[in-house]
Write a protein that holds these residues in place. Structure first.
Motif, PDB file in Angstrom:
ATOM      1  N   ARG A  52       0.822  -1.213   0.000  1.00  0.00           N
ATOM      2  CA  ARG A  52       0.000   0.000   0.000  1.00  0.00           C
ATOM      3  C   ARG A  52       0.859   1.268   0.000  1.00  0.00           C
ATOM      4  O   ARG A  52       0.420   2.318   0.488  1.00  0.00           O
ATOM      5  CB  ARG A  52      -0.977   0.002   1.189  1.00  0.00           C
ATOM      6  N   ARG A  89      -6.501  -5.640   1.991  1.00  0.00           N
ATOM      7  CA  ARG A  89      -6.149  -4.329   2.519  1.00  0.00           C
ATOM      8  C   ARG A  89      -6.773  -4.142   3.914  1.00  0.00           C
ATOM      9  O   ARG A  89      -7.910  -4.568   4.138  1.00  0.00           O
ATOM     10  CB  ARG A  89      -6.671  -3.226   1.593  1.00  0.00           C
ATOM     11  N   ARG A 128     -13.134   9.733  -7.220  1.00  0.00           N
ATOM     12  CA  ARG A 128     -14.221   9.393  -8.143  1.00  0.00           C
ATOM     13  C   ARG A 128     -15.365   8.680  -7.428  1.00  0.00           C
ATOM     14  O   ARG A 128     -16.552   8.948  -7.678  1.00  0.00           O
ATOM     15  CB  ARG A 128     -13.646   8.529  -9.284  1.00  0.00           C
ATOM     16  N   GLY A 129     -15.013   7.752  -6.515  1.00  0.00           N
ATOM     17  CA  GLY A 129     -16.031   6.970  -5.819  1.00  0.00           C
ATOM     18  C   GLY A 129     -16.995   7.831  -5.013  1.00  0.00           C
ATOM     19  O   GLY A 129     -18.173   7.490  -4.861  1.00  0.00           O
ATOM     20  N   GLU A 230      -9.647   4.410  -9.113  1.00  0.00           N
ATOM     21  CA  GLU A 230      -8.897   3.182  -9.355  1.00  0.00           C
ATOM     22  C   GLU A 230      -9.363   2.557 -10.667  1.00  0.00           C
ATOM     23  O   GLU A 230     -10.568   2.464 -10.924  1.00  0.00           O
ATOM     24  CB  GLU A 230      -9.134   2.223  -8.182  1.00  0.00           C
ATOM     25  N   LYS A 251     -16.308  -6.153 -13.674  1.00  0.00           N
ATOM     26  CA  LYS A 251     -17.355  -6.349 -12.660  1.00  0.00           C
ATOM     27  C   LYS A 251     -17.763  -7.813 -12.644  1.00  0.00           C
ATOM     28  O   LYS A 251     -17.671  -8.494 -13.674  1.00  0.00           O
ATOM     29  CB  LYS A 251     -18.606  -5.534 -13.032  1.00  0.00           C
ATOM     30  N   GLN A 276     -19.936   5.183 -12.207  1.00  0.00           N
ATOM     31  CA  GLN A 276     -18.520   5.000 -11.888  1.00  0.00           C
ATOM     32  C   GLN A 276     -17.633   5.143 -13.126  1.00  0.00           C
ATOM     33  O   GLN A 276     -16.561   5.748 -13.049  1.00  0.00           O
ATOM     34  CB  GLN A 276     -18.330   3.618 -11.262  1.00  0.00           C
TER      35      GLN A 276
HETATM   36  O1  0WD Z   1     -10.351   4.642   2.795  1.00  0.00           O
HETATM   37  C1  0WD Z   1     -11.412   4.919   2.275  1.00  0.00           C
HETATM   38  N1  0WD Z   1     -12.422   5.391   2.988  1.00  0.00           N
HETATM   39  C2  0WD Z   1     -11.602   4.793   0.801  1.00  0.00           C
HETATM   40  C3  0WD Z   1     -10.535   4.517   0.008  1.00  0.00           C
HETATM   41  C4  0WD Z   1     -12.943   4.963   0.231  1.00  0.00           C
HETATM   42  C5  0WD Z   1     -12.986   4.874  -1.195  1.00  0.00           C
HETATM   43  C6  0WD Z   1     -11.862   4.610  -1.935  1.00  0.00           C
HETATM   44  N2  0WD Z   1     -10.663   4.420  -1.331  1.00  0.00           N
HETATM   45  C7  0WD Z   1      -9.485   4.183  -2.123  1.00  0.00           C
HETATM   46  C8  0WD Z   1      -9.523   2.910  -2.890  1.00  0.00           C
HETATM   47  O2  0WD Z   1      -8.860   1.898  -2.195  1.00  0.00           O
HETATM   48  C9  0WD Z   1      -8.772   3.261  -4.149  1.00  0.00           C
HETATM   49  O3  0WD Z   1      -7.390   3.001  -4.014  1.00  0.00           O
HETATM   50  O4  0WD Z   1      -9.425   5.198  -3.051  1.00  0.00           O
HETATM   51  C10 0WD Z   1      -8.930   4.725  -4.288  1.00  0.00           C
HETATM   52  C11 0WD Z   1      -9.809   5.098  -5.471  1.00  0.00           C
HETATM   53  O5  0WD Z   1     -11.084   4.826  -5.182  1.00  0.00           O
HETATM   54  P1  0WD Z   1     -12.266   5.124  -6.243  1.00  0.00           P
HETATM   55  O6  0WD Z   1     -11.875   4.624  -7.567  1.00  0.00           O
HETATM   56  O7  0WD Z   1     -12.659   6.523  -6.096  1.00  0.00           O
HETATM   57  O8  0WD Z   1     -13.371   4.181  -5.596  1.00  0.00           O
HETATM   58  P2  0WD Z   1     -14.568   3.384  -6.261  1.00  0.00           P
HETATM   59  O9  0WD Z   1     -14.933   3.918  -7.594  1.00  0.00           O
HETATM   60  O10 0WD Z   1     -15.610   3.320  -5.218  1.00  0.00           O
HETATM   61  O11 0WD Z   1     -13.997   1.924  -6.409  1.00  0.00           O
HETATM   62  C12 0WD Z   1     -13.130   1.528  -7.435  1.00  0.00           C
HETATM   63  C13 0WD Z   1     -12.431   0.246  -7.048  1.00  0.00           C
HETATM   64  C14 0WD Z   1     -13.378  -0.840  -6.585  1.00  0.00           C
HETATM   65  O12 0WD Z   1     -13.768  -1.605  -7.690  1.00  0.00           O
HETATM   66  P3  0WD Z   1     -15.314  -2.055  -7.855  1.00  0.00           P
HETATM   67  O13 0WD Z   1     -15.350  -2.838  -9.134  1.00  0.00           O
HETATM   68  O14 0WD Z   1     -15.634  -2.878  -6.651  1.00  0.00           O
HETATM   69  O15 0WD Z   1     -16.134  -0.780  -7.899  1.00  0.00           O
HETATM   70  O16 0WD Z   1     -11.545   0.497  -5.969  1.00  0.00           O
HETATM   71  C15 0WD Z   1     -11.583  -0.607  -5.071  1.00  0.00           C
HETATM   72  C16 0WD Z   1     -12.535  -1.627  -5.636  1.00  0.00           C
HETATM   73  O17 0WD Z   1     -11.783  -2.590  -6.326  1.00  0.00           O
HETATM   74  N3  0WD Z   1     -11.989  -0.040  -3.795  1.00  0.00           N
HETATM   75  C17 0WD Z   1     -11.358  -0.252  -2.676  1.00  0.00           C
HETATM   76  N4  0WD Z   1     -10.288  -0.983  -2.415  1.00  0.00           N
HETATM   77  C18 0WD Z   1      -9.865  -0.999  -1.135  1.00  0.00           C
HETATM   78  N5  0WD Z   1     -10.472  -0.307  -0.146  1.00  0.00           N
HETATM   79  C19 0WD Z   1     -12.035   0.497  -1.692  1.00  0.00           C
HETATM   80  C20 0WD Z   1     -11.556   0.447  -0.371  1.00  0.00           C
HETATM   81  N6  0WD Z   1     -12.142   1.111   0.625  1.00  0.00           N
HETATM   82  N7  0WD Z   1     -13.054   1.126  -2.256  1.00  0.00           N
HETATM   83  C21 0WD Z   1     -12.998   0.792  -3.533  1.00  0.00           C
END
Ligand code: 0WD
Ligand code: CA
Length: 380
Positions: A52, A89, A128-129, A230, A251, A276
């Protein structure tokens, strides 16, 4: 006069002076023509390794390597390697925006100052999420959210705070859900290679610390956005060779046997997939359909830009324009509410299904999320 067109949406609440403004979420209010959304441009990339640790390069980028033919049974066993070849993680570590802020701080010079005198030429910086959650809010009936916002040197930063319900869910997650989460990552391993001409190696370990992230700049209406997401892989044979269009989102979903099931899938799940990938301009989503034994029984490719055609026949379905108009209006609301430039001041926006959005104000609290190293880096 010069009144903002969103003003009439905002209702003053006489009963609770602390939460003096709320913001309505009802989908029908946002049923207007699709707003301006500039074609997303990739302005950077970074990677998180198996430990990480952050690297300002694309070392974790993987390459789309599907099995030779689309169609029946590619022979993927999504349960293989669970739990012995799985490194998960640590979800107790709240990373906030830290990795993205590291990229911003390290690339500050190229993000030239604008005419507003800001060190960063963007109205909003976020993951983005987080924006995906905002986009889908008008149609969400189950999960609420908490978004912390700070204004610092002219840019609004948005960082999610885990809700009580989400923490409960995470801490008491069933074995079934844990294995389902693994299966999603395992699917990526079956579909991705480490080199453009390589073949996937499903014998290795699945490590969810590893991530490749794209940094995107775009504009929604009057809001300039900088966000990161991501990305699962890039397709070296994509008909759109440049990033972010060449990226592919992977997905998994339960195999569907009826039209009713597919209709439900379009209504409930496709909205999240679309939001997304549409936000960063990822042009394709590849679904792996799970059979009851955890094998992949079929693949289906969706073009992000064509999803609205699949859903528009169903009058009870979600509308992309509602999602985007709602997001633009919410960001305008945030701009109106958060006006004091102070990295130690946090406005916490809260939403629960069936309610309008409200907010609370927190000074020098545990909600602070802009780290001192970032504030210093952007002040020199
Ligand atoms: O610590 C936290 N609260 C968060 C960390 C919340 C949201 C995201 N993150 C991290 C993610 O680990 C990633 O490295 O931020 C980074 C980018 O996130 P994003 O692209 O904005 O997030 P999202 O679009 O919700 O998710 C994309 C992918 C997911 O794929 P799927 O197909 O399931 O949507 O990122 C992964 C997951 O593979 N992912 C995470 N991986 C580890 N920890 C997480 C998370 N909390 N959330 C999403
Ligand atoms: Ca994915």
């Amino acid at each position: 006069g010069s009144q903002d067109p969103q003003d009439y949406h905002i209702k003053r609440q006489k009963s609770d002076p602390k939460a003096s403004l709320t913001f309505p979420v009802t989908a029908s209010r946002y049923d207007a023509p699709f707003p301006f959304y500039r074609r997303p441009a990739e302005i950077g990339r970074f990677s998180l390794d198996a430990q990480r640790c952050y690297h300002g390069d694309a070392r974790q980028l993987r390459y789309y390597a599907p099995p030779p033919m689309e169609g029946p049974t590619p022979g993927f066993d999504l349960r293989d390697g669970y739990p012995d070849r799985y490194v998960k993680r640590d979800e107790d570590v709240r990373e906030g925006l830290d990795h993205l802020l590291k990229w911003v701080a390290q690339n500050q010079k190229e993000l030239q100052t604008d005419d507003k005198g800001r060190p960063l030429n963007a109205d909003f910086v976020t993951w983005r999420g987080h924006l995906t959650k905002v986009l889908t809010t008008p149609y969400e009936t189950r999960d609420g959210w908490l978004l912390a916002v700070s204004l610092f040197r002219g840019t609004l930063y948005i960082s999610e705070v885990e809700t009580e319900a989400a923490r409960e869910e995470r801490e008491h997650r069933s074995e079934l859900l844990k294995e389902l989460a693994y299966m999603g990552y395992k699917f990526e391993q079956y579909m991705c290679a480490d080199t453009p001409d390589g073949t996937p190696d499903p014998s290795g370990v699945v490590n969810t610390n590893e991530a490749f992230c794209t940094v995107i700049r775009t504009r929604l209406g009057t809001h300039s956005l900088l966000f990161s997401g991501e990305v699962d892989c890039t397709d070296p044979r994509s008909p759109w060779p440049d990033p972010p269009s060449c990226y592919v989102e992977l997905k998994t979903s339960k195999v569907m046997h009826s039209l009713a099931h597919r209709k439900n899938f379009y209504r409930q799940k496709m909205i999240k997939w679309w939001a997304q990938s549409f936000l960063p301009g990822v042009s394709r989503i590849v679904a792996g359909y799970r059979g009851p034994d955890g094998s992949v029984v079929g693949l289906e490719t969706f073009e992000t830009m064509k999803i609205f055609q699949l859903i528009k026949e169903d009058p009870g379905c979600w509308k992309p324009a509602v999602c985007m108009n709602f997001c633009a209006a919410f960001l305008a609301f945030v701009k109106k509410v958060v006006t004091e430039d102070n990295p130690k001041l946090v406005h916490l926006f809260a939403w629960e299904p069936g309610h309008p959005i409200s907010y609370t104000v927190h000074r020098d609290s545990d909600y602070i999320f802009l780290p001192d190293w970032y504030v210093e880096a952007m002040s020199t």
